[in-house]
Each structure stands twice: as C-alpha cells, then as structure tokens.
Design an enzyme around this catalytic site. Structure first.
Site, PDB file in Angstrom:
ATOM      1  N   GLY B 148       0.822  -1.190   0.000  1.00  0.00           N
ATOM      2  CA  GLY B 148       0.000   0.000   0.000  1.00  0.00           C
ATOM      3  C   GLY B 148       0.864   1.251   0.000  1.00  0.00           C
ATOM      4  N   CYS B 149       0.264   2.393  -0.327  1.00  0.00           N
ATOM      5  CA  CYS B 149       1.021   3.644  -0.424  1.00  0.00           C
ATOM      6  C   CYS B 149       1.522   4.083   0.951  1.00  0.00           C
ATOM      7  CB  CYS B 149       0.180   4.734  -1.078  1.00  0.00           C
ATOM      8  SG  CYS B 149      -1.449   4.982  -0.352  1.00  0.00           S
ATOM      9  N   TYR B 150       0.635   4.118   1.938  1.00  0.00           N
ATOM     10  CA  TYR B 150       1.080   4.512   3.279  1.00  0.00           C
ATOM     11  C   TYR B 150       2.133   3.545   3.833  1.00  0.00           C
ATOM     12  CZ  TYR B 150      -2.740   7.973   3.815  1.00  0.00           C
ATOM     13  OH  TYR B 150      -3.583   9.047   3.705  1.00  0.00           O
TER      14      TYR B 150
END
Lengths: 345, 345, 345, 345
Positions: B148-150
């Site tokens: 995921g991006c985070y």
C-alpha cells in the site's frame, strides 16, 4: 474605544483591521508602520479600499498616548519589547501579537528568539492571553502576550487532559500542519508559490520557537512537564492549522469519558467546540473564525490518545484571539465582534 | 514482454500506462475494464490520445493467457483475489496493486477489508513486494502483492531503525499526510474540490486498513512488534505522501550515527535517498518519480527519533513500485524504465 | 424580520446563513430542505455548530406563511417556479437565487434551461435584482430574480460602457474564469479534486445558460444588443469570478475618460469599486465580500477596451446580492449586514 | 552528443535537465551558472540528488568550445545576446530559451525588453524555433530562438486559421491564463503563496513582451497582420497555459470544416493534438509533456471562432520545445526523448 494597530502591513495587521471594523465597541484610529509611514494601506492592500482613511503613521509615543486607549502590536519580535512598556505605563492597555512577552524566563527567550529579552520584571507582569486558561488574569492585565498560533491549537487540544492528569506528560508528541499565511508576508523561497504548491514540507524540526511556549504553559497547568516533541509542516493552503497530538493515557479511559471531560472543561468557553465521537475537525470548518474545534480518538490497542485540534492561524491564532483578549480586558462579552460563522466552503 | 493492465480506468492504471510506455522491455498489450469494455481509454482520459490503440476489453482468462506474459491488477479489493490465482497458475506472472494478497492471516484481512480472504495457502505463497526488503523472494515469485502507499512510505522510513533494534517497537507513532489521488477516481463528498481545497482533514483514525499491513511487516523485521498508532490526513494536493514517524530511541544515538545507519541499510537500493543532517524531504522533491526520500531528526531533550519519509503515492506507492517488482521478477535491472528525475516544480 | 431559506443544503444556502447571522434586522427562522428534512444542518456542515437550532423542515406552504415574512429560494431550477408565486401572492416577499424568473421570454427559458417556464405574466412581474441597475424597481418588488454569478460580474463590468454608448454592442466578448464553488455541492468528475486541481478547463463554450440573461439585460440598457460571445473556464480555487471583457470603442476615448465615466456611473453604488489607471483587480481582493471591483485598459493600437471585473461568486454573485436586494425591498440601507472587509489573504 | 545548459538554476534549466536525462542521444556535460558557480545543483534542488555530478561552472568560452557540441541558453534576457554569437560562430549549435533573438527588428526588441538588441544581422540569421512552422529552417540553423511560452500556445492555436485566411486578422483577441512557474524562480509579492493562492489576477494588460513576438510571426504567415489584443492572467497552479483565442470568421465555416482544416495543417506534427467537436482541452491533459492540445468552437450567432489551446509552459513552452529544436537541428526524429504520456492526474 479608540485603537491603534502598530506594525500595520503584515497579515496580522490586516486581519485585525477586518475584525475591528465590525466590532461594536472599538474603532481603529491609527495604523502605525515604520517602513510605510506616509503611504496609504490601500496601496499595499487594494482589498481595503473604502475602509481606511488617511495614511499610515510613524510611531510617536506622545501622539499615541493622546490618540488611543488601546494598542495592538503586530510587529516583528523586538519591537513591542522596546515600545510596549512605556505605553502600558501610560495607561494604554496593549495586546502583543509577537512573542516578546510570552516567555517568563529571559534566558529562554534569548535562546529561542536570538534577541535580548525584556526585563524579568516585565515578563512576570505580562499575562499570557489564552482566554480559556487565564480569563481572570487577562481581565485585570495592563498588557497581554497573545499566544502563538501553534501553541493556541496545541494547548487548547491538551489543556483538559493535562489539567485532569489523564495523560503521561512525558509522552506528548505534537504533529502540526500549517497553511502559508503563518509564514507572513515576507518573501522567501519556501513561500514562493511554485515551490510550496502541491507540496508538504517539514521544517524547523525540534527548533521552532513555539516549543518553550508550549512547555511553559503545560508545566503551569500540569505541575511538572517534560519536554514535548513538536514538529511543524507546511501544507499548500493559505489559512489553517491542524495539530495532531499524541499522548499515552494514564488510565483506561473510553472515548466517551474523555469527550465528556473535554466538554466539561470547555463548558463556559464559547470558542471551543468539541466534536462527537468518531468525528474530527478539518481546518476549513473554522476558517476565518475564532473557533478552535477539537476531536478525540482513543486507540485501545496502544491505550494512546489522539487529539485533533484546528484553528484559523490568523484568527484564533492571532488577530481574533487578540480581540477576544481586548474584550475581556475591557469587561465586554468575550464574543463581541467575533461571533460569526466560519466562511465555508 | 507483453503486459496486461487489469482494472484499466483508475489512477493506478493510467500511471502504469504512463510508466510502461517508456519501459525498455515491456509493452502494454491489453487493458481490461469490466465497466468500460468496448470503450476507448482516451474517451475517459483525453491525455492518452495517441498512446493507446483499440478499446478496453472484458476479462477473458483464456484470451489473456494467450495474449500476455505478465499482468498488473489495478482493480478494487476482491477482484485479484478471484482472478489472479488461475492466471498465476498458468504461468502469467502477476503484480497485484490491491490489498488482496498483502496480509498473511485471512482473519485479519476479513476484519479490515470486510471481505472474505483468499485461501491461507495462497496468502502464504504471495510475496510482499517491497523490493528494499524482499528483493530475493520477489525475484522468485510467481505473484507479488504490491505494498500500500502509506505502508511504503512508513516501512521505508522505519526499516533500518527496526531492523537494527534502535527504537522501542511499542513507541511507534506514524502521522501520515496524503494528497487526494490516493483516494482514487471515485466521487465522494470528501474529494469534492470545494470541500477539500484549502483544507486539512483527519480521517479513519485508528481504522485505516493499512495498519495491519504495517504491523505485519514490522513484526517480521523486528521480531516482536506491538501495535502502532497510525493517523491519516488529507492535504490539498494531488500527489504525494509525507509520513512523519516518531519513536523512542533505545540507546543514545546521534543524528550522525543514525544517518550512517540508514545510509548503510539502503546502500544497494537506488530508489531510497537519505538527506543530510538538518534537512528533510518535501513531497514535491519526489513527485512523479519512484524515489522515497528520508530525513531524520533526533530530539536530544526527549531522546526521540523523528523520521520524515516522502513518496509519490501513485509511483513508489503504486505503479512505479509495481514495475520495480516486475523488473526484479524478470531479472532485469530494477531501475529499468524508472530512472528519471522527479518533475519539479 | 423572520426569514426562510428554501433549499437549505447547497453552498448558496450556507452562505445566506452566514451573512444573515450578522444581519442587524433579519433572522433565519426556517431552513427548508426537501431531501434533508428532519436532519440537522450541522450534521452536513460541522462549521455551523452552535449557529442553527432544530432541524431542517419540509416545505409546507401554510406553515411558512405563518412563520416568516421573507423567503430566499436557493433551490435547483424549477423549484421556485412552482412554489414562489403562491408565497409571494400571500405577501411573503421573496428573492430567488435560481434562474427561474430571470428571463422574460418563456421560450428562451425553455431553450436554455430545458424546463417549462413560469407564465409570461409572472416572468414580466419579476424584477431582475441587479441593484446597481434596477434599484427602484427592486424597492417596490414583491419578488426578485437574483442575477446569476457570471451575469453579475459581466454586467457590472459593461453597464457604464453600454449605457453611455461607448462601445460597439456587436463586438462584446466575455472571457470568464470561475472557482469551483460555482459548480455547487453536487458531485461530478469535473469537480473531483484530483481532476481539476492544477488545471484550467474550458467548458460549455457558447452553451452556458447565463448567455441569454446577459444579452437580455444589455438589450434593455443599450437599446439594441447583438449576441455576445461568452466563454467560461474553471480555475483551481474555491471562490471567485474574474471576467475579462473585450469590446471595440466607438470613439477615441482615453483610459482616464473611461475611468471617469465608470466612477460617475457607480457614484452612488457602494459595492462597486473602480481601480486606478494601470491597476486591475484580482478575485482575492473581493473574497467573501459583496464587492465588485473593476479595472480598465485601453489598447490604443486596436482601439479596444478591456474590462476586468471580479466578484465572489457566492456573495455578490449569489447570497450577498440576495441580501442586498432584501435590504432594498425592505427599505433598509442596502449595505445592512454587508459592509465588511474582504477576507485577505 | 555533449550539451551545456547555460543559466543553470532557473526552472527552465532544471526542466532541460529532467528531459535531457532521458534523451537517447544527448548528455548534459556542463551546467553553467554565473551566481552559483562552484556549488552543487543538488544543494539548490534536492530532487536532482543522484542525477548531477560535480558542481556548476562559470562561463568560460574556451572551455565550453572544447567541452560541448551543443548549448542551451536558459538565462535572463541580455545574456545570450552577449555570449551566444561567439559560441555559434565556433560551431557550437545553440538554442536560446530567452527572448534575445526572437524579434527581427532591434528597435522593437529595445522597446519591449528595455535592453539593447543584438545586431540586426544576427537577428536576421536567428531562426524562430517553432517546429510546426519553421521545421526546415530549424534543420539548417546554427542557432535557434526558442519561442516564448504564451506565443507557443497562441501561435499553434492560430496558425491554421491565419495561414488559410479563415479569420479577419484585425479581430484577434487572445485571453491567456498561466500557472506560476511561468514567472520563474525569482521572488516577488505576486508569486508569494498567500497572495496568489485562491486568486486569479490580470497583469501586464497590453504590455507583455510576448505581444510583438506573436504579431511578427502572424504577419509572416498571414501576409498582413494588424495588432492583436493580448491579455495575461495568473491562475493558482504551477504549470500550464490555456489560451482562449477569439477571431471573426471571414466566411461561413462549420466546426467540422474548421476541425478538418486544423487536422490537415498539423497532419505531420506529432505534438499537436486536435480535439473532437464539442471538446476542449484542459491544461492538465498536457502537463509535463511536449503536447499542444487544441479545441475549437464556432459561435453561429456571431460567426466568431473560439480556439482553446493548452501547453505545459515549461515543456512545449520552454525546455521541451528547445529539445525538439535540437532534435531537428541534429537530424534526429523530432520526438526523440519527448514521446511521453502527460502525467495525470
């Protein structure tokens, strides 16, 4: 009541002008600017066309004593330190929007501001103008040190928890995000549009001069206070501060209990609004207003409290709070001229 | 090599298209969209005019097996869970940009995604595609779960400290700020321009589905990992994540020592850049690129470490990292098609 | 005076609420919302917390006649057409912020709005609420059609020149730029943050329903009016319209003469401010206020006049002008509740 | 081929660096900066970390002649006027991104740039580097004057109509909107974030130095050209220009016929894309790319043509077009290093 704005060309000054214009009891009589004396404010700020007469004036102590009953200092650090005491002595009540009278310890001021401090005696006499904390002292003050923008959002977020001993004071971490108007009107690469637009940028980590201000107040409220970790970040918008504050809960409290505790603490304080469980404020929901909106979250897995606190840095973080302080100093209702809906969207 | 993009109309898909277009060894052969089959991508995205031929296709397992050698899933949760295994089984290597194969425990997936998980066996076989951590496993994988991006910004910021046991794992707090493209192309009030412009907004505190992903990886690296506190905030920009990460240092380390430790950890990893002492990255300095830039700060007064980590959420946080994974899976240099300067300003 | 806002959940309605809250003579008694009756406005708009009591109500003609003395319609096209006439008949004065009563010719309304028009008789009785043009008629009106946002900026920019016959009416070209709040609160791809941020986008060229409104008014002022060319563009900001207007000068007039002519025309109109020679307004200089600021430029080489006219689309372009109309209808000073400095920066 | 960038610290220079880095045949060998010689570019622009070796150099004619085969001037006006001729004389082909060699008439240059012009002879030898107009001359040029950003968007929008005599040349009005990167990296109040964010601002009406450039080229194409009316406005975004151009049609042409005429004109020019009927481009659809996208509208009621033309001011309006010119001068395919999808969103 006749009022002077000293340091008339920054964003704090024009925000004072905007808010004082609709104030029921106060009227701006003089705008003092060292660098722009003789010029019209409208030449610098066309949006003021029709609202200011005459030109900006140089600072003249004797003229000012005759002319006004109250003064706001919206000048860079060092100016109010030199000029405010004599004015206050002459019975002109003052609110200082700079940081010259916020810190009690001259050595701490010198360390963080890189300037000589006012005398310890004057610093002692200055009242820290956070109305939700020091209402009574403000009412009796001859001059008030208006809090910094970051400390306002941070302290209002922390006061109930620290005052009631709900959190471990050594665990406090403040992650603050600010719009660009907080950096003022002076030009710099970091505030150049193409540099900061579409950008989030951390700056002055561990070095912001609002740190000792926060710690001093928390120590006063909580008895002992250890150092806080405080980070500042610029976000691409003009107005607003959102402070996300983290602290370890001392006991096993639920969100409902904490929200109740916050509601109670701010019961008599109209400018702090507490959000319902599961809701957190956004900066835009207080824009252009004197509100501080607060939401809470308890992470059961870590027994850690997250506090989200938002203000408009130019209003509750500067000019609005200064007027709230003036209202209290003058014995007026504290909401006078300030009880307005935020501009939305 | 012939490649398919499955889920062709979101921002992840068009970013894959942009990056694959300049890739030296891969070529997009099919764009699959359930809802837009038969239409041209250019009708939805005029900026692609001249770069895509034909129309989008429906998903057809048999056709796809013939047509391509590699597939990217850029579809909503649940789609790759159902379709990827058979494709991988047939020897089509896959990278999944959704979260269906990131979590090892089916119960945890179900709890956070509110969907049934893939089989525990499949989850076990999936390789978590963070190249700076799992390079070797990725090289041998038949399919990869793209982070995921985070988690990408967070884990790259934490890995050296956790791996070397420098910080207390129970003290980790992550304050993440994201641009709006992370919320995708689906309409919602929160992503409506007038609502989020000039606004910073906290959301999903303690409830973001990237939390278990971060904890799972940290546990794998650090041996034991307690829960992290993780907050997400939307800031008014399109691209970029800045994660500010706080943790207590276990021993008395200087900034210089920590920076050295980070430099060493990422020595062989071209997409992580460590800033010099006293400097921290801004999101714009990695925009449109596959870089993750990291800066450190040690607060001597609290012995706490602050880590600032930035990525472009659509590149290192999605499409770029997916291509980096493809490069590694294919035995190509991992920078193939990705070694570009960020767009600035 | 007791006031109702009908159509309570759009941006026009919350702007009415904000401005009416500080109005000295009017008080909001009812907020009517078809779709949100029974709900609190604060649930939709947290910024209104503390300013609205009770819940939104359904439209009930009889209740409303009892409850209020004045009504603002801030609903989509078609609603005021159906409901306003009976209310006005009962002596409740109304201002309609939609377009249902702006056009005099039912066929033109039908052509541009794709809806059936109100009766020709009602359209004839409606007064077009541009106070700088129709002050007297507004004073005696039972209901007023509040101008559209683009027509307000455009007409105020053109009136002196057209009224005095200074320009060729067949040469008028209007290039208008608007912030996103003009598109309202309804979700659409074009108003999705990631789509319109960092973007300027032309839309509805030659097809905007404000075109016949502009032409109708100019024909009334100038005797004959040919078609105007009118272009609209979205720019990435929330509030503000800047209209750049081009027209051929009929005679050889200098900038000084033209500015004088504009000053004279608006002499008695406090909400229009004319800039000095060589200066042109920016939208931010009128933000949140009821001002329309105008600057002029004469291109000697082409003998063409360029007019730059700016408003806040939600204030002078909607709610503020509606209140200005109410003030005039009620015989109050037209600046009542509206004489405020713009918010800057 | 070895290339120098002269004037290495502005936005044009870093954009050249970004684009040249991925160019297949050219390599940046020297970055020349008068004010920053001896410093690393990365100190000024952290995003370049890993992409530039060594430090910036002072301008040394002899060294440069040895070092490189090609030079880009990205310096302020006056610099290339003084330095380029000797370099070109020595066989180093040059593209000048400043305006020193765009205007053929020294008096016109002096009038608009307030600087002495290069010699008339040199101005005559300079080739105006709009590849869609002057491809052949560029191929044979020893040095090329790269067009201004506004002229590029404007001229590409007008060329087919003017070349084919479809519009009245005395009726041309250009309303241009630009992002802030066009104003460069130099600090000024107008580019201060808080001043221009949430703002649209007209500037330099009738006084922009791109006006004579546009008129000179149109006169060359159309035979006779009268003065154009040209307005510029800043919009709150970093990159992009949208020019809306108005002109009276000479004959009764339909949108379909006009679009066909545009398609034909640009048939062999890959960087100009014509939109379908009823569609107009937005700046974001060409962001970071070398495209110019164009849409048309015919207002039948006024027989007026509206042209919407968009570019990225730093790419097709500066660095990208400069590289396109280099490609043509070197006999390479003009798309070399430039054939990329725009970054979206």
């Amino acid at each position: 009541m006749k009022v002077a704005i000293i340091g008339g060309t920054g964003y704090g000054a024009v925000e004072l002008l905007r808010l004082l214009h609709i104030h029921p009891y106060a009227e701006v009589k003089a705008i003092i600017s060292h660098s722009n004396a003789g010029n019209s404010l409208t030449a610098l700020y066309p949006h003021t066309d029709g609202f200011v007469e005459g030109t900006m004036e140089t600072f003249d102590m004797e003229v000012l004593k005759e002319q006004v009953d109250f003064a706001f200092f919206a000048a860079p650090p060092g100016v109010s330190r030199d000029l405010l005491p004599e004015l206050a002595e002459a019975g002109i009540r003052c609110v200082d929007l700079a940081g010259d009278f916020r810190l009690k310890d001259p050595a701490v001021y010198k360390e963080w501001y890189k300037l000589d401090a006012a005398s310890a005696d004057l610093l002692e006499r200055a009242v820290y103008g956070l109305p939700e904390l020091n209402g009574e002292e403000i009412a009796g003050a001859s001059f008030v040190a208006n809090p910094g923008c970051y400390p306002t959002a941070t302290l209002l977020g922390l006061l109930p928890a620290v005052h009631n001993g709900l959190i471990d004071p050594s665990s406090i971490i403040i992650d603050a995000k600010s719009g660009l108007s907080g950096a003022g009107k002076s030009l710099s690469t970091v505030t150049h549009y193409s540099e900061i637009n579409e950008n989030v940028k951390a700056y002055k980590l561990g070095a912001h001069k609002h740190i000792p201000e926060i710690e001093q107040v928390l120590a006063g409220v909580g008895g002992t206070q250890r150092a806080v970790t405080f980070s500042t970040q610029l976000v691409p918008m003009t107005r607003g501060i959102l402070a996300t504050i983290y602290a370890d809960l001392k006991t096993d409290l639920s969100e409902v209990e904490l929200l109740e505790s916050y509601e109670n603490y701010y019961h008599a304080h109209p400018f702090v609004r507490i959000r319902s469980q599961g809701e957190w404020p956004a900066t835009k929901e207080v824009a252009t207003s004197n509100f501080c909106d607060i939401g809470l979250h308890v992470d059961k897995r870590t027994n850690r409290l997250t506090i989200v606190s938002v203000i408009d840095n130019l209003v509750k973080g500067a000019a609005g709070q200064a007027i709230q302080n003036m209202n209290i100093m003058q014995g007026w209702e504290q909401t006078a001229g300030l009880w307005m809906l935020p501009v939305y969207p």
